[in-house]
Design an enzyme around this catalytic site. Sequence first.
Site, mmCIF file in Angstrom:
data_model
loop_
_atom_site.group_PDB
_atom_site.id
_atom_site.type_symbol
_atom_site.label_atom_id
_atom_site.label_comp_id
_atom_site.label_asym_id
_atom_site.label_seq_id
_atom_site.Cartn_x
_atom_site.Cartn_y
_atom_site.Cartn_z
ATOM 1 N N SER A 253 0.829 -1.201 0.000
ATOM 2 C CA SER A 253 0.000 0.000 0.000
ATOM 3 C C SER A 253 0.862 1.248 0.000
ATOM 4 C CB SER A 253 -0.899 0.009 1.244
ATOM 5 O OG SER A 253 -1.502 1.264 1.424
ATOM 6 N N LYS A 254 0.351 2.280 -0.656
ATOM 7 C CA LYS A 254 1.055 3.564 -0.645
ATOM 8 C C LYS A 254 1.139 4.135 0.771
ATOM 9 C CE LYS A 254 -0.197 4.739 -5.405
ATOM 10 N NZ LYS A 254 -0.750 5.752 -6.322
ATOM 11 N N ARG A 255 0.276 3.661 1.667
ATOM 12 C CA ARG A 255 0.311 4.137 3.044
ATOM 13 C C ARG A 255 1.595 3.714 3.761
ATOM 14 N NH1 ARG A 255 -4.574 6.173 4.678
ATOM 15 N NH2 ARG A 255 -6.359 5.723 3.322
ATOM 16 N N ASP A 320 5.318 2.433 -5.910
ATOM 17 C CA ASP A 320 4.904 2.849 -7.252
ATOM 18 C C ASP A 320 6.021 2.565 -8.253
ATOM 19 O OD1 ASP A 320 2.499 3.955 -6.242
ATOM 20 O OD2 ASP A 320 3.587 5.756 -5.648
#
Length: 559
Positions: A253-255, A320
């Site tokens: 997750s980008k979190r 990403d």
Amino acid sequence: MADLVRTRFAPSPTGYLHIGGARTALFNYLLARRHGGRFVLRIEDTDQTRNIAGAEGKLLEDLRWLGLDWDEGPEVGGPFGPYYQSQRLERYEACARRLLEEGRAYYAFETREELDAMRKAAGGSGKGFRYPRPASFPSEADARRARDEGRPVVVRFKMPGCDFTVPDRILGEVTIGADELDDFVIVKSDGWPTYHFAVVVDDADMRITHVLRGQEHLMNTPNHIALQQALGLPTPIYAHLPIILNMDGSKMSKREKDKVVRGALRGAIDAGRIDEARALDVAGCDAETFAAWRKKKAQLPADALRRLARVLEIELPEIDIHDFRASGYLPEVVVNFIALLGWSAGDDREKYTLAELAAAFSLERIGKTNARFDRDKLLAFNTDGIAGAAPGRILAALRDYFAVHPDSPLAPLDDATLARLVELCAGVRTLRQLEQKCGAMFVDDEALRYDEAAVRKFLLKGEAAGVGVLRNMRDVLAKASDWSSGGLEQVIRGYAREHGLGLGKVAQPIRIAVTGTTVSPSIFETIALLGREKTLARIDRLLARLEPDAGGAQSAATA
């Protein structure tokens, strides 16, 4: 089949391309190429609250960096456009109007608070919430009156009340019971279509034959099939891909980036290395968002996280595609690696070019179980990729790396010097590692920073023995008649033999003086590249700072 296969990748413009999205795009690309079909790119930008300015350009750049060129879509065009959902509103409105007129959809006027109360009541009774379909549907006049009263007016699709079996090319037949399906919103109160509605209309209009997407979308598929049946549209072949997880089983997750930066900032504030006001200034966002982020109630934009990470001197986890590009991975390696996340050709082969993947790809070889993202394996792939690449390929990759890092100290170097550095640093795992190993040689002397722990260990330890070696070597090097790497090797090794020292006892003090760290190419090559004048100047600079207190009380942080 060769004339029929049409696949699509349909991202929302919310930021850089996530690794999971990249895998989805790749598999759709490979299936189209395998069968001589068409790969379509569509931008799903109907959620105006989530769209981020400039994000579309980042997505397109990431796809092109991976080599995934689309046959139809933005900047390319095609016979079934527009390829932006925001430009297709009239088409969605016409389809929604048809469903309303046929009694397959209806208006609903509940506020968010009223819906929350319904869900709470359902939860209290021990039953899952299902929207209570009215006995008779509101009329157009009712909808106009509700709008005039300021109430939200949405359009809900009337589910047919039967089980749905999804024929999935990976998972087999998956049946979802009618009791798990609900009347869902297809047009929001702002007039924009929901994802479920727009994707069904678009896939049909763009003649999409195969939909490859993550397994998290599986429960949405009955809704899509129901809409297709209601509108008389064809149902594409579905294949729901395994989810990509970290090695510990957590979701990629980008979190994760927020978590890492938030923790580092907390530690830096507690240690007094930075204060809240400075951190807010670096982040470059409003104080309210920053405060919510500190409390884990919001995410920061990607650029803000990168700025904070740079100031805090930490590396962000790569999530990403742009992260891997910025870290110095080769795109062909990333493509090769993510192709193996859930797919294999059925043998032991692991290394492929994009063309070879397209020739070997099939839906039948995609597994059902979740894939694990092994970063160590990717790093090993990249190490092999750099080692096996032709010199021209590595130079091109470095130029691309500098496009992301224009302030890199290596960016101004000519190709011959870069090629020499690549040769000297054989075995580097990423292009960033090459920069880390050689960058200090090409910064201004005053910008050179010294590793405090290294200075203490190799120069100030043992009654500052390293300072004495450095001082003596300064005089020896100043008299060297041959400033080639070979000549310098004779001088430095000769000094070590004469004084009964291991090479490291001589090389490391010099290396720290000229690079600030204990990491560089061989010390002979390093100072040969630096040149006599710069080498002596850097040695003098460190000696001037350390010799006033050679006993070690002075902190190298001031050096």
